[in-house]
Write a protein that holds these residues in place. Structure first.
Motif, short mmCIF file in Angstrom:
data_model
loop_
_atom_site.label_atom_id
_atom_site.label_comp_id
_atom_site.label_asym_id
_atom_site.label_seq_id
_atom_site.Cartn_x
_atom_site.Cartn_y
_atom_site.Cartn_z
N TRP A 19 47.99 -19.49 -34.04
CA TRP A 19 47.45 -20.17 -32.88
C TRP A 19 46.95 -19.19 -31.81
N GLY A 20 46.10 -19.70 -30.96
CA GLY A 20 45.68 -18.97 -29.76
C GLY A 20 45.97 -19.79 -28.52
N SER A 21 45.48 -21.02 -28.50
CA SER A 21 45.62 -21.89 -27.34
C SER A 21 46.91 -22.69 -27.41
N VAL A 22 47.24 -23.33 -26.29
CA VAL A 22 48.38 -24.24 -26.25
C VAL A 22 48.17 -25.39 -27.22
N ALA A 23 46.95 -25.91 -27.29
CA ALA A 23 46.68 -27.00 -28.23
C ALA A 23 46.92 -26.54 -29.66
N ASP A 24 46.51 -25.30 -29.99
CA ASP A 24 46.73 -24.77 -31.33
C ASP A 24 48.23 -24.65 -31.63
N TYR A 25 48.99 -24.17 -30.65
CA TYR A 25 50.44 -24.03 -30.85
C TYR A 25 51.09 -25.38 -31.11
N LEU A 26 50.75 -26.38 -30.30
CA LEU A 26 51.34 -27.71 -30.47
C LEU A 26 50.93 -28.32 -31.81
#
Length: 531
Positions: free
Chosen positions: A125-132
């Motif tokens: 992931w890179g972004s918060v959306a990617d992490y979630l």
């Protein structure tokens, strides 16, 4: 058709209102109905006879460090077995996203060391959306929400540099915070005793926290000091909330070290004064007289300024080590939370190491380790951190029980575990919530069961803006706990911390059992909670 009926229950709805006898039905992951009779006329697929036990909303851990652990063990059994159905991650400025810096994931994981744990995770992931998204794709038992971390944002832009950002760099940091909030982060956190957050001045903090304003989400902080400079640290925090008109949430509310023992009432009054000033301020607490964090936090801030590899190099340099020793023993760095000097090395206990060679020091205090090695405590710490490449966590005995009780009884304070996994962890990893229900409710009568549940459910839901959680009402998420108020207790101790509690019979997340008959089911119904 109704999926589940829990009948013959004492319903504690999370609001603090008195319990009543009744039943709860669940359909499609939501609470379908609440009945004020024990056995309503419904035809469910599954029926659970609560036999007079308490049914309440699932507990919300307002201070979790499961950010990477949930990839290695998505069941998170130590948490769900104590009734936790939602974890709030990204604490103390240490979120795992955003992470765009080239090579940053490996550096960040090494910098966090024992806080995040030695977990082999592919950072996709890179972004918060990617992490979630990655959390949901991996599967997880409890729900998870994320605070975007000041430290992660600063690291992305400045690395571990001990300096103020330029105007352009500060704007880049602001934009990262805004991006994270747009991606669903429930707030913004900092940990001002930890690097790189501690390098920030008040102006930087205020500028980043200001991005919360349009979203109405909280600024969550481990303030600069909970000991020697606690009053100045709390003033700085409150002023940010007042000047930027953003909600505040104080992490692990405490008065630490002998010089502040007995002053919990003064701290409570400061919170009340802030609220009278118009600042929306809440707090959380763990119900123990000891804290837990990375052992590297005992080092002066300058030691971390070149990143983890630079830290390890300094720890092996005799000139640097002498400077470290003098900074600690003479407390030469103003406004630095000097944990060793604050508490004494006999009160700093090693909780977890990464290598088998040093496993025997888990559970030993630093003074004893130094004596065993025939060196001074600072040298023992430096040597251990080098041997373990910073992967060491500690438990710090620094609080008075009377202050813990005073803060726990305060109506603005909810509950958070702040637990770190691995080794010989703090017992709060396994026992925070049942300790409150068994010890402080049943044995000590410090809280009613209704007030204790409120502190674990609706109050944290309100503080974190989790609108569909924390209260038993039709249409709310079916995150539920069934516990026996007569037998519930924590079995985790400092000597034997890896013990699951008694008396937590059933736990449901989004209407699905993650604990049934006091055993983990292995189900992974949790979701990412995005604002």
């Amino acid at each position: 058709m109704t999926d589940l009926l829990i009948e013959n229950a004492r319903i504690v709805d999370g609001t603090g209102a008195p319990w009543f006898r009744g039943a709860v039905t669940v359909e499609d992951g939501r609470i379908e109905s609440i009945h004020r009779k024990s056995s309503p006329d419904v035809d469910p697929e599954t029926t659970v006879d609560a036999e007079g036990k308490v049914v309440c909303p699932g507990f919300i851990d307002t201070h979790s460090h499961s950010d990477l652990e949930l990839f290695a063990d998505p069941t998170l059994a130590p948490k769900i077995r104590q009734g936790i159905t939602t974890e709030v991650l990204g604490q103390d400025g240490f979120s795992m996203a955003p992470m765009y810096r080239e090579g940053g994931a490996d550096q960040w994981a090494k910098q966090l060391g024992a806080l995040a744990g030695d977990v082999d995770v592919e950072w996709s992931w890179g972004s918060v959306a990617d992490y979630l998204d990655a959390v949901e794709e991996n599967g997880v038992a409890p729900n998870v929400a994320l605070l975007v971390g000041h430290g992660a944002v600063r690291f992305d832009v400045l690395g571990m540099a001990d300096r103020a950002p330029t105007d352009d760099e500060l704007e880049e940091m602001r934009e990262l915070v805004t991006e994270a909030l747009e991606d669903g982060a429930v707030g913004f956190s900092t940990g001002l005793i930890y690097t790189p957050c501690t390098y920030a001045d008040t102006h930087e903090i205020r500028e980043l926290a200001a991005r919360l304003g349009p979203y109405g989400r909280p600024f969550v902080a481990h303030v600069r000091s909970e000991g020697r400079w606690i009053w100045e640290a709390l003033d700085e925090f409150v002023d940010v909330g007042a000047e930027e008109n953003v909600p505040l949430h104080l992490s692990h509310f405490k008065v630490a070290g002998p010089m502040q023992h007995g002053k919990a009432d003064r701290a409570r009054k400061l919170v009340e004064t802030a609220r009278e000033r118009g600042v929306d301020l809440t707090a959380e607490q763990y119900p123990y007289t000891a804290g837990s964090t990375m052992l590297s936090a005992v080092l002066p801030p300058w030691v971390h300024a070149e990143g983890p590899d630079g830290t390890l190099e300094l720890l092996t340099d005799e000139t640097a080590r002498e400077r470290i020793r003098r900074d600690i023993e003479e407390w030469r760095v103003d406004e630095w939370e000097n944990i060793g000097k604050l508490t004494g090395w006999e009160n700093v206990v090693i909780a977890n190491v990464e290598t088998e060679a040093n496993e025997h020091v888990e559970g030993m205090d630093v003074a004893a380790i130094a004596a065993e090695r025939g060196v001074e405590p600072v040298d023992a710490i430096c040597d251990l951190l080098v041997e373990e490449e910073l992967g060491v966590s500690m438990t710090v005995h620094m609080l008075e029980e009377s202050d813990v009780r005073d803060i726990l009884s305060y109506e603005r304070v909810c509950v958070g575990s702040d637990g770190l996994f691995g080794g010989k962890p703090h017992p709060r990893v396994y026992g925070t919530y049942p300790r409150i229900l068994g010890h402080y409710v049943r044995e000590e009568n410090l809280l009613t069961v209704e007030e204790a549940v409120r502190k674990m459910t609706s109050l944290p839901a309100r503080a974190m803006g989790l609108d569909r959680k924390g209260v038993l009402r039709p249409g709310m998420d079916a995150d539920l706990v069934v516990f026996d108020p007569v037998t519930v207790e924590s079995r985790a101790t400092f000597e034997n911390p890896r013990r699951h509690p008694r008396g937590i019979d059933h736990v449901l997340v989004n209407g699905e059992f993650v604990v049934r008959d006091a055993e983990s089911t292995g189900n992974l119904p949790g979701r990412s909670v995005r604002k």
